[in-house]
Design an enzyme around this catalytic site. Structure first.
Site, PDB file in Angstrom:
ATOM      1  N   LYS A  33      78.932  85.967 -42.975  1.00  0.00           N
ATOM      2  CA  LYS A  33      79.676  85.498 -44.153  1.00  0.00           C
ATOM      3  C   LYS A  33      79.075  86.108 -45.421  1.00  0.00           C
ATOM      4  O   LYS A  33      79.795  86.594 -46.294  1.00  0.00           O
ATOM      5  CB  LYS A  33      79.662  83.963 -44.212  1.00  0.00           C
ATOM      6  CG  LYS A  33      80.562  83.335 -43.149  1.00  0.00           C
ATOM      7  CD  LYS A  33      80.377  81.833 -42.998  1.00  0.00           C
ATOM      8  CE  LYS A  33      81.221  81.304 -41.835  1.00  0.00           C
ATOM      9  NZ  LYS A  33      81.015  79.892 -41.516  1.00  0.00           N
ATOM     10  N   GLN A  41      77.308  75.039 -43.494  1.00  0.00           N
ATOM     11  CA  GLN A  41      77.619  75.400 -42.113  1.00  0.00           C
ATOM     12  C   GLN A  41      77.490  74.178 -41.193  1.00  0.00           C
ATOM     13  O   GLN A  41      76.494  73.464 -41.234  1.00  0.00           O
ATOM     14  CB  GLN A  41      76.680  76.539 -41.661  1.00  0.00           C
ATOM     15  CG  GLN A  41      76.959  77.087 -40.294  1.00  0.00           C
ATOM     16  CD  GLN A  41      78.284  77.848 -40.168  1.00  0.00           C
ATOM     17  OE1 GLN A  41      78.817  78.381 -41.142  1.00  0.00           O
ATOM     18  NE2 GLN A  41      78.832  77.882 -38.972  1.00  0.00           N
ATOM     19  N   ASP A 101      85.947  75.682 -47.662  1.00  0.00           N
ATOM     20  CA  ASP A 101      86.132  75.360 -46.239  1.00  0.00           C
ATOM     21  C   ASP A 101      87.395  74.513 -46.032  1.00  0.00           C
ATOM     22  O   ASP A 101      87.879  74.383 -44.913  1.00  0.00           O
ATOM     23  CB  ASP A 101      84.951  74.506 -45.761  1.00  0.00           C
ATOM     24  CG  ASP A 101      84.018  75.259 -44.828  1.00  0.00           C
ATOM     25  OD1 ASP A 101      84.478  76.193 -44.164  1.00  0.00           O
ATOM     26  OD2 ASP A 101      82.837  74.874 -44.778  1.00  0.00           O
TER      27      ASP A 101
HETATM   28  N1  GUN Z   1      81.214  75.797 -38.032  1.00  0.00           N
HETATM   29  C1  GUN Z   1      82.145  76.412 -37.246  1.00  0.00           C
HETATM   30  N2  GUN Z   1      83.197  76.836 -37.979  1.00  0.00           N
HETATM   31  C2  GUN Z   1      82.920  76.488 -39.257  1.00  0.00           C
HETATM   32  C3  GUN Z   1      83.636  76.660 -40.483  1.00  0.00           C
HETATM   33  O1  GUN Z   1      84.752  77.202 -40.551  1.00  0.00           O
HETATM   34  N3  GUN Z   1      83.020  76.158 -41.589  1.00  0.00           N
HETATM   35  C4  GUN Z   1      81.799  75.539 -41.548  1.00  0.00           C
HETATM   36  N4  GUN Z   1      81.291  75.065 -42.684  1.00  0.00           N
HETATM   37  N5  GUN Z   1      81.129  75.351 -40.432  1.00  0.00           N
HETATM   38  C5  GUN Z   1      81.687  75.833 -39.284  1.00  0.00           C
END
Ligand code: GUN
Length: 294
Positions: A53, A97, A120
């Site tokens: 990311k 995350q 998100d």
């Molecule tokens: N863990 C797995 N997919 C995601 C996501 O799209 N966002 C976040 N914050 N955590 C995740």
């Protein structure tokens, strides 16, 4: 004839190029979009996602901050980090995350992020907007990416049977809300299967569009798929593989080799949905930054 591959990598590349162009326009107006990613603990899969990311952000010309906290971080410490990011004008998007360690209440952290920085799309304000079809909020990146992938591949969705396997807040539930909307890129009849569904195959066999997001390796077998279906595999699990250098390999929720024989289009794992998730995160971050200049 085996299914064609739905190339998430190529569509994500297109999107990332569009985001990079939008970022350059915004930078010319004096605002560099900024994304902060917070990783608590040292889950190896999460560490890989967080690194991708950050890298994608920089490649698009954005400001990127990664905050790594130890696995025993307290709720108060994480709350303080979120508060600081909420107040930081250089940060337009905040992503914590998931999953978080047990001592931390994830829903409380999600609610603490300002809805306008919640790239998100997990905050209840954004979830509510998505459900009622208000496009002003942020939509979770994986379901949004799947919808864009279907749209850009020319898959017709209106009036189709869409079966979603999995009911997580990150993928399954928002996917339902998106595919249900009365819009040309949705308008499906939606069914959701989950761990308490008694005869899953009876549902999945009706699907024109089958979205597997259960996190169960190879759950979806050939006899569960309608001939000609479009199959989207969100699963990405590590399974032991002594023949690979890392000792593991990544597999999806779909038994790819056998399902490919009956589907018309199918996403690979990796290289299908994953790249789209990152591209949508960048898109949401650009949008969050654009809004600050209105
Ligand atoms: N863990 C797995 N997919 C995601 C996501 O799209 N966002 C976040 N914050 N955590 C995740």
């Amino acid at each position: 004839m085996p299914a064609e591959l739905l190339d998430g990598k190529a569509i994500a590349r297109e999107l990332r190029d569009e985001v990079a162009a939008g970022t350059a326009r915004l930078v010319a107006r004096g605002v560099r979009p900024g994304l902060a990613v917070v990783l608590v603990g040292d889950d190896p899969a999460s560490a890989v996602y967080v690194k991708s990311k950050g890298k994608a952000c920089e490649e698009a010309g954005m400001h990127s901050v990664t905050i790594r906290l130890p696995a025993d971080t307290s709720q108060a410490r994480l709350d303080a980090e979120v508060d600081a990011l909420n107040a930081d004008p250089a940060i337009h998007g905040i992503l914590v995350q998931m999953p978080l360690p047990k001592q931390i209440a994830a829903d409380s952290v999600i609610r603490r992020i300002k809805p306008e920085k919640d790239v998100d799309g997990f905050h209840p304000v954004n979830v509510g907007k998505m459900l009622i079809g208000d496009t002003d909020g942020f939509v979770p990146c994986t379901p949004a990416g799947i919808q864009v992938m279907l749209q850009r591949t020319g898959v017709k969705t209106a009036g189709k049977e869409c079966v979603i396997v999995g009911r997580s807040n990150i993928v399954g539930k928002p996917m339902v809300a998106l595919m249900l909307q009365n819009t040309p890129q949705a308008n499906c009849t939606v069914t959701v299967c989950h761990s308490a569904t008694t005869d899953m195959a009876a549902h999945t066999r009706r699907a024109d569009i089958l979205i597997a997001a259960a996190g169960k390796p190879h759950l979806i077998k050939r006899d569960m798929v309608k001939p000609g279906a479009v199959v989207i595999d969100v699963g990405i699990s590590r399974v032991e593989d002594p023949s690979s250098a890392s000792g593991y390999r990544l597999v999806g929720d779909v038994a790819f080799d056998e399902v490919r024989e009956v589907a018309s289009l199918i996403t690979p794992v990796p290289g299908g949905v994953g790249p789209m998730t990152i591209a949508m995160l960048l898109k949401n971050t650009l949008r969050a930054a654009e809004r600050t200049v209105a």
